[in-house]
Each structure stands twice: as C-alpha cells, then as structure tokens.
Design a protein around this motif. Sequence first.
Motif, PDB file in Angstrom:
ATOM      1  N   LYS A   1       8.066   7.424   5.529  1.00 62.33           N
ATOM      2  CA  LYS A   1       7.716   8.850   5.668  1.00 62.33           C
ATOM      3  C   LYS A   1       6.853   9.070   6.911  1.00 62.33           C
ATOM      4  CE  LYS A   1       8.208   9.712   0.726  1.00 62.33           C
ATOM      5  NZ  LYS A   1       8.520   8.332   0.315  1.00 62.33           N
ATOM      6  N   ASP A   2       5.563   9.408   6.735  1.00 65.35           N
ATOM      7  CA  ASP A   2       4.765   9.811   7.893  1.00 65.35           C
ATOM      8  C   ASP A   2       3.625   8.861   8.224  1.00 65.35           C
ATOM      9  OD1 ASP A   2       3.359  10.288   5.644  1.00 65.35           O
ATOM     10  OD2 ASP A   2       2.585  12.245   6.243  1.00 65.35           O
ATOM     11  N   GLY A   3       3.473   7.756   7.522  1.00 66.14           N
ATOM     12  CA  GLY A   3       2.334   6.884   7.800  1.00 66.14           C
ATOM     13  C   GLY A   3       2.562   5.481   7.292  1.00 66.14           C
ATOM     14  N   VAL A   4       1.763   4.572   7.851  1.00 63.09           N
ATOM     15  CA  VAL A   4       1.797   3.163   7.450  1.00 63.09           C
ATOM     16  C   VAL A   4       0.430   2.831   6.868  1.00 63.09           C
ATOM     17  CG1 VAL A   4       2.112   0.786   8.208  1.00 63.09           C
ATOM     18  CG2 VAL A   4       3.460   2.623   9.264  1.00 63.09           C
ATOM     19  N   PRO A   5       0.303   2.699   5.551  1.00 61.07           N
ATOM     20  CA  PRO A   5      -1.031   2.483   4.967  1.00 61.07           C
ATOM     21  C   PRO A   5      -1.571   1.093   5.194  1.00 61.07           C
ATOM     22  CG  PRO A   5       0.643   2.433   3.266  1.00 61.07           C
ATOM     23  CD  PRO A   5       1.345   2.829   4.526  1.00 61.07           C
ATOM     24  N   GLY A   6      -0.726   0.116   5.351  1.00 66.30           N
ATOM     25  CA  GLY A   6      -1.176  -1.263   5.531  1.00 66.30           C
ATOM     26  C   GLY A   6      -0.901  -1.767   6.923  1.00 66.30           C
ATOM     27  N   ARG A   7      -0.893  -3.092   7.025  1.00 68.34           N
ATOM     28  CA  ARG A   7      -0.670  -3.687   8.344  1.00 68.34           C
ATOM     29  C   ARG A   7       0.802  -3.937   8.618  1.00 68.34           C
ATOM     30  NH1 ARG A   7      -0.352  -9.428   8.104  1.00 68.34           N
ATOM     31  NH2 ARG A   7      -0.544 -10.271   5.998  1.00 68.34           N
ATOM     32  N   ARG A   8       1.674  -3.686   7.649  1.00 72.36           N
ATOM     33  CA  ARG A   8       3.109  -3.882   7.850  1.00 72.36           C
ATOM     34  C   ARG A   8       3.832  -2.555   7.660  1.00 72.36           C
ATOM     35  NH1 ARG A   8       2.560  -8.744   4.402  1.00 72.36           N
ATOM     36  NH2 ARG A   8       2.500 -10.581   5.749  1.00 72.36           N
ATOM     37  N   ASP A   9       4.752  -2.254   8.563  1.00 78.56           N
ATOM     38  CA  ASP A   9       5.596  -1.096   8.375  1.00 78.56           C
ATOM     39  C   ASP A   9       6.820  -1.507   7.558  1.00 78.56           C
ATOM     40  OD1 ASP A   9       7.042  -2.567  10.168  1.00 78.56           O
ATOM     41  OD2 ASP A   9       6.888  -1.136  11.808  1.00 78.56           O
TER      42      ASP A   9
ATOM     43  N   GLY B   1       0.771  -1.235   0.000  1.00 76.53           N
ATOM     44  CA  GLY B   1       0.000   0.000   0.000  1.00 76.53           C
ATOM     45  C   GLY B   1       0.797   1.278   0.000  1.00 76.53           C
ATOM     46  N   TYR B   2       2.135   1.227  -0.030  1.00 72.76           N
ATOM     47  CA  TYR B   2       2.932   2.444  -0.056  1.00 72.76           C
ATOM     48  C   TYR B   2       3.004   3.007  -1.483  1.00 72.76           C
ATOM     49  CZ  TYR B   2       4.600   1.342   4.650  1.00 72.76           C
ATOM     50  OH  TYR B   2       4.673   1.082   5.991  1.00 72.76           O
ATOM     51  N   LEU B   3       3.042   4.316  -1.589  1.00 67.96           N
ATOM     52  CA  LEU B   3       3.169   4.977  -2.890  1.00 67.96           C
ATOM     53  C   LEU B   3       4.646   5.125  -3.216  1.00 67.96           C
ATOM     54  CD1 LEU B   3       0.392   7.700  -2.525  1.00 67.96           C
ATOM     55  CD2 LEU B   3       0.243   5.465  -3.658  1.00 67.96           C
ATOM     56  N   ALA B   4       5.336   3.994  -3.322  1.00 72.09           N
ATOM     57  CA  ALA B   4       6.771   3.999  -3.606  1.00 72.09           C
ATOM     58  C   ALA B   4       7.000   3.934  -5.106  1.00 72.09           C
ATOM     59  CB  ALA B   4       7.442   2.821  -2.904  1.00 72.09           C
ATOM     60  N   SER B   5       8.142   4.491  -5.537  1.00 73.17           N
ATOM     61  CA  SER B   5       8.465   4.563  -6.955  1.00 73.17           C
ATOM     62  C   SER B   5       9.950   4.297  -7.149  1.00 73.17           C
ATOM     63  CB  SER B   5       8.089   5.926  -7.525  1.00 73.17           C
ATOM     64  OG  SER B   5       8.846   6.946  -6.896  1.00 73.17           O
ATOM     65  N   THR B   6      10.379   4.403  -8.381  1.00 73.96           N
ATOM     66  CA  THR B   6      11.800   4.209  -8.696  1.00 73.96           C
ATOM     67  C   THR B   6      12.662   5.247  -7.986  1.00 73.96           C
ATOM     68  OG1 THR B   6      11.161   3.346 -10.862  1.00 73.96           O
ATOM     69  CG2 THR B   6      13.456   4.005 -10.581  1.00 73.96           C
ATOM     70  N   ALA B   7      12.138   6.442  -7.844  1.00 83.78           N
ATOM     71  CA  ALA B   7      12.893   7.472  -7.124  1.00 83.78           C
ATOM     72  C   ALA B   7      13.161   7.051  -5.678  1.00 83.78           C
ATOM     73  CB  ALA B   7      12.117   8.789  -7.157  1.00 83.78           C
ATOM     74  N   ASP B   8      12.196   6.368  -5.066  1.00 85.97           N
ATOM     75  CA  ASP B   8      12.412   5.890  -3.697  1.00 85.97           C
ATOM     76  C   ASP B   8      13.488   4.815  -3.665  1.00 85.97           C
ATOM     77  OD1 ASP B   8      10.410   7.466  -2.324  1.00 85.97           O
ATOM     78  OD2 ASP B   8       8.936   6.276  -3.417  1.00 85.97           O
ATOM     79  N   ALA B   9      13.537   3.952  -4.669  1.00 89.16           N
ATOM     80  CA  ALA B   9      14.588   2.934  -4.726  1.00 89.16           C
ATOM     81  C   ALA B   9      15.972   3.590  -4.806  1.00 89.16           C
ATOM     82  CB  ALA B   9      14.359   2.006  -5.910  1.00 89.16           C
TER      83      ALA B   9
END
Length: 990
Positions: free
Chosen positions: A487-495, A445-453
């Motif tokens: 960042k500032d939140g955990v959208p799912g059940r796993r951090d 559920g994180y809005l991660a992208s290639t930039a985050d990698a």
Amino acid sequence: MSAAPDPRTAPGAGTGPGRVFASLRAQLHAAAEEFAGGPDALEGILLGMVDDVDRAVREPLEIFPVCHHSPASALAMARRLREKRPKVVYLELCEDMAPLLTELRNCRLPVAVQAFASDIDGFPPDWAPLSVVAPITEASAEYQAVAYALDTPGVELVLVDRSSDHVFQWDARRPAGDDQEEETREDGAALHGEAVGVEIGDLRPRFAELEEHLLRHGRVRHWSEWWHQYVEVPLGDGDHDTYRQVMFLIGSLFRRLAPGDGDRVRVDEDRERHMWTRMREHLAATGTDPADCLYVCGAFHAASRVEEFGVHGADGFEISPRTTTTWQYGLIPSSHAAIEAQFGLASGSVSIAAAQWAKNLRRTRVKPYRLEGQAGTKKTPEKKTPAERAAAPAAIPDLGPAPAPAPAEDRLSGFLRRPPVLDTLDEAELLGWSVDVVRAARRNGYLASTADAIAVFETSILLAGMRDRAKPTPYDFQDAAVTCIEKDGVPGRRDVRRIVEIMMGGDRIGRVGYEALPPLARDVHDRLAPLELNLQQRGVRRALLDMASRPELRSCSDVLWMLRRLMPHGAARPVMGERRLGERSVQESWDLALGTHQRALIELGYEGVSLEQVLEQRLRRTAHGARATTAEVLAAVEDATLYLGGRRLADELGHRALEVLAGERTVDGAPEVLRRVRGLLAYYRTAEPVLPPWIESFVRTGYAHYCTLLPTAFQDEDATTGQVAAMLGFLFSMEGLALSLGCDRTQLELAVAQSHPKDPAKTALLWAAQVQLGTLSRQELRARCDELLASPLVVPSYPRYLSGFVHALEPVPGLADVVVEAVSNAFGRLPDAVLLPWLPVLITTLRSNAGDLAPLLIREAGRIFPARLPALDDWIPPWRRPPAAPRAARPGPAVGAPRGAALLPAHPATCDALAELLGCAGEWAPAGGPPPAATGAVLLPVHPDTCDALARLLGCDEPWAPAGTAPRPPSLTGRHPDTAHAVAALLADR
C-alpha cells in the motif's frame, strides 16, 4: 553486422547434414520477401542465423550452449551428461582456475572462484589490486559439468577460456557505465566487491532497441522476466536437439544484432579463438576422439564465425604470454544478490531461478550431479564396502563407447511455429504463495489479513491474464503482493518485494569450508579457538575477554586488534577496551562478524601466511610508497609498536619517516606529525630507558626543517593557520629536547623575525610566537588587540584574528587568558549593529578552524568568570581592575611611636633617597637630640607636582588654595584619616 551468410556455412556446404534446415531457410526467405518487400539485409540476417545454427550443429565436437544460472540449461546439462557420458569436458572458464574446482566440495554454494593479485607487474599501478571471480550456483550448467567431471572416474575437465591475466590484458578499460558482456564492475555493495566477473553464458541482447522491443511486446518489466517466460519455461520440457538449436538461434540473433563496437567484438572473437585453440591443442596432445568430448560454453560464443571455429579450424591464433604478475587463487563466499548486482540481473531473479530448478527436479525426476560430500546439500548415502560395491550395480554409468549420435533434425521449424503452451492454473501453489506472503508480511510489521491473501490471489490471476499468461509467474505474484499488501508504507526494514524474494528462496549466501580456506584464515580460526565461538557462521558474535583470570586470552586479543586494523569495519569491533601506546586493557568485549566478512579474510590469505606477515608487508608498503607522507610513516611506526611489538620494524620505519620529512617541501601534514611525535615521545620516555636514536634525529631534523619552512608558510596562502600553528607547536614543545641535541635557538628567532604574514589569523599567530620568544610583551599584545577593536576598518576581520589566537593555544597554551580577554572585550565594546552580524562569523570560524582547541579556551573562561549568575552583576574582569594598593608597613617594636619612625633608623639609606626624591635635604639629628625645625609640611609648596600625584593616589583631588587666602581644610584628614596618619608617620620629621 554481416548482411550476407558465411560462405563456408552457406546452404549446400558440406554433405547431407548441411541441408537439414533447407525448409526453414525457405520459410524465412518467404517471410523476408513478404515483410520487407524483397530480399535485403533482413533476409541476410535471418538466413545467417540459420547458417550459424547449422554450422554449430554439424560440428564434430559437440557444443553445449548454456545461459548462466539458467535452470533449463542445468536440467538439459544433467540429462545430456547421463546420456552421452563424455570422457572430456571443455568448460568456458579461466584456465588457471582449474586447481580450485576440487575445493568446491568443501563449500556451501553459492561461492565464487577467485584469482587475486595485489602486487602487479605489467599493468598500471592504479589498477591494483586485481580480482577476477567466477560465481557458481547449484542451479547452473557449469556446476553440473564440474560435479560430473570431478566425481566420475576417467573423465577429464579442461578449462579453455583465457587466463585471469589475459582478462586484464584484453580489458580495454571502458568508461564506467559502458555495458560489458561478461566483465562488469559492481558498485561494491555485494560480496564480490570490485572484482571483474567472468561468467559462462551471459545471454542478453546488446542491442538496446531489441531488448526494449522484446520487453514491450512480451509485457514484462525486465530481461530476467522475459527470459523466464519465453525461454526458461518452454525449454524446461524440450528434448536435447530442440534445446541446442533454440539456444544456438538466440545466441546468433544477439550476436548479429550487437552494435559494432570494435573493442567488444575483438575481445569476444579473441576469446573464441583462444578456446578453440586450446581444445585443438588438447585433442592433438591426448589423441581423444572429438565425439567423446563436450564443449560447454555460452550460447553467445557457440554461434561463432571466427576462422578458428571447430576442430578443423585455422591455427593462426597466437596466445600472448602472461605478465609477471603473481596471482593467488581461492574460493570466496557469494550470494544470489551478489550475482544479480554484478551481472545486471533483476533483483530476486537468481532466487527465483533456484526455486524453478528445485521445481523442475521434482517434476522431471532428473537426478542432478552433486559433488561428493558437498556442503549445504542433502546427506549423501553411506559409502559401501568394496564387496558391496562389487555386488551392487554401479552408481555411475560405465564409460564405455558412447552411442553414436543420431542424425540432426530440424527442430527449430516446429518449435517456432508451435503456439505457446498455456500452463493451467495451479491454484494450490498460488494459494500457498498467497498465504505464505501474508504470514511473512505480518511478521515484518504489516497489517495484513486473510482478505489481503485473497486479494493477492485474485490480483495475480488478473495480472497474468493482462499479460497473456494463464498461469501467474513468480513475477506476477510479486507485483500483486506489492500492490495489495504494501500500500503506502513500509513499517519494517523489509518491503514486500524483498519478502517475496525471501519466500521464493531468499538471498542464499554461500560459505567456504575450513578445509578450503587459505592458511592465514585457518590460522586465525585456530588462534581464536579459546573464545569458543562459531566464527564460521554469518552474523555478529559477542566475545568477552577477561585477561586477568584467563591470561591465555591475551593472544586472542592481539589477533582481534590486528583483524580490526586489517579487515573492513564491522569484522572485528571493540565494544569495551582500547589499545593505545603504553596502555593495555585487562578486560575487553568484541563484536565479531568474521563469517559475514569471510571474503575479506580469505583475501588476506592471498597476501601472506599469518596476520603478522600481512601487517608488516602493508606497513612497509605504506611507508615506502611513492606518495608516502611523514604523518603516514609515523602512523605506521605507531601501528608497528602497537600490534607487532619489538623495536626492529619500528626503528626501520622511523628512519624512513626521517627520510620523508627531510624531503618534504610543504607543511600539509604538520598537525598530524605533531600529534604522533608527541605520542611516541611520551611512550618512549615512559617505556624505554633511553630514546631511540631515530626519534632524536627526527626531533633535531624537524626543528631545523620547520624553522626553514616557517617564513614561507606564514606567507603561503595554501598553508592553513592550523598547519602553521602545528609547526610552531613542534618548535616550541620540542625546543628543550632539540636544544639538548645541539640545535640553535637563534635559528627559530631569525625565522620568526623574517615572517611577515598578511592573513589576519597568521598575524595573530605570529604575535603569539613573539610573546613566547620574549620579543613582545603581554601588555603590548593587549594594546594591539585594543587597537584592532578601535578601528572600524579592522572590526569585520577581527574574528580571523581571534581564530589565530585560538590556534596559538597549540604552541603557546599560556595565552589562554589573553584570548579570553580579547573575546570578552569584543562582546563588551562592539555595538549590537556590528556584533550581531559578526557573531555567526566568529562562531563558524572558531568551530571550523579551532574545534580541538576550544575546550582549553572554555576552561580558562570558566576559571575567570564567576560560577553563579548573581555574582555577575558586581563582577569586574581581572583586566579592568586597578593595581592593588601597597600594604601598610608592619608596626615597629616601639609601642606608641609613629610607624614610619621605626623605618628611619633601620634603613637610613632608603630614607635619604626618599628625602632627596621629595626635595627634603637635611641632616640626621644626633642621638637623643632635638629634631630639626623642618617638617614634612614643607614638601607641599616645594614640590607641587609630587604633592598632586600623591594627593591623587590618596584620593585628594582638590585644587590648591590661591596665594594669600586661607588654606582649605585638607581633605586627607576628613576623607582618609587612616591613610593620612600613615603618610604622616612615614614622612615624620627627622
């Protein structure tokens, strides 16, 4: 702490090998003088550490120090076993757990060897049940030693640590929160429950300041990260002598800087005395050469200074006998998280260690030892025929004479002076980690992208550089991933931290194979086989049981209901269907998680060989416990009837309930006793031809028992209103049966008469009991309620009276209308200034003290009050309506004759009595003769009071006309002509 070296290990002691570390001693002596300004305690500690290393190295029986779940220790162990090929392996593990180790091949690691005792003898009863576990993972030196010993012909594995019984004998039961070296209590969140953990090589400094110093200067967050960076990685490529000497040195450092806690020191030293005593006993009994043996123990215990140390140590230690506690042994599933929680390791450290172990094997090409047929590992090669094995080279090296050990060399000096090797950056590995963590984060559920990698990649390198590391460790990468992705939140059940742990290897959870399960667990799987579900796997499985079409599933249903009763919540959860006294479902639906709760199922096997046996034992244990209450014993009777069937056990427990009831002097369990006795009576009356003798005796004894306690309970401040109401409910609801069995109702009447409560709620309850007994009428009860509302001093406590009335619905449900009237009168008569502050108290009182009885009150109110809102305007409460007027007499048979005239000849006696009451004396006219002159009008002046009463009854309230004046026209004729005619006909002239 000892400031001086041990005289037996002082420099120069022994022969030539004792002088191996002379140069190191000289260097440490010079360092102590330079930093401390002269010889002092620091020199004693430093030189004492070298003496400990020298002593352990010179021991004829080779000591192999390890750290638990350390890939470096496991790698060094695999290397040494292939090189030395020992004939005897002494292992630091509870000596009574040895028979279980052969069952490891039927399990998928990690698992834990467990000793369990539910019936204890020789320990405090509140310690029960006792449980000791020893977790084993593949990336551990102990597993390498076990696999080598069990699969190599001619090798003997000997466990030398204290037994499970001695673990608790020597346990000082330190307060919670006190750190323990190898015996720690877990919070129950992981698979080991509250078991005591026994681990090989718990290597961690006990000196808090030392650990803080190491973490601060190592620029790491926790001990697991420090060990990985400064010990695990450097020793991964070290040779055998370097590994041993470094581990001896670390163990000696932590040992000498440990706080001087007497209990802990005593336990540590007793364990070392026990292990060396057992090893010398085995050497003497078998005649084995110490050079052919290998002693695997924790580095903390390898640097021991007890007199019993070594094959030539003292023999004065006496091992105490075990208690008579019966211990059961088995294997239970474990997990990385369970090991971390039980032994205080950082979250994810065991998973990272497993990943490091796999990486070391690929890098060094060392072939580890695995048990033949080990579940969860790579498939073993097919077995060859005897001819093929004879032609092929031996897979296991020949156990011929081991090569003579090379003379010990000083490897510590070079290791300590060597600068740390900075591993070059493995960009491919780090880039793969960065891509994988972004992919896993997006799945969660994180809005991660290639930039985050890219950010994770660069931040990992940056953090490693800030911590003086050229190559980022998994811990650096984990910190970078949390910073850049979470960042500032955990959208799912796993951090993100948990995602990295899973990516590095995850929380691997072991499983005990079918063949290694105890008989009870195998029997459960066999009996549930018709469900056609894989109950060994973790997770929830849905089972659908249609007993109408498949009668053979009834036995599965019985097993599932017993599992629900015996196992933790969630192991067997019914979705559809229920089992109560006298009720059986035709269709059921279950959620089963036996694989997840495998540990609980295995521990059931320690108590018996079948579910029925375990359940019967637990029910008996509950019923015959020292603190058993009547309600608990009745619950056991109900469970015996529900799950086991038959009358034998239920009757036995029923007689026990009778004994417990006779001995109770409080009424704490009265509500539960009432509920369960009612249920059992209803069941026996419908399912049995006659009531069991025990329940008849229970009703008879309970009637007399509660009558005796009733006056005291009314006055006792500790007895609640609900408990007293339950007593009255038992007495009133069981009264018919009790009287038929020979009880006397006078006993109840006397008990109520002797009750004088002071509490308002109990007072109202007593009034209800008096109404039920007939000593107080309902009109008098209504009058008392009106008096309470009329008194300003009593109004604040009126909610408590109402609470008592609501509780009275338990023994006297017929008072529901009176209670509704009492509540309605309060709302109708109290002013808002009194009612509004009083209303929350009323609501909370009724909700907390009479929540179960409120529905009865609501139903009665629904019956009395109008169902529609418009009808409420003209609605008059039943308790305010005037009495209904008497109905007019039916007309006589004579048409046209006055209606009262037909009554006179039909009922002459009644007419004479009415005439005498109204003062009209006369004689009956002869048949067919003229009527007398007197008429009914003469009654008015003769009996003015009666006339006034009759006038008010008929709606005529005008005063009498004064004497000598013209009479006023009668209002009866004008207002109520029909009524006047009826009275005239009733009082017709005779």
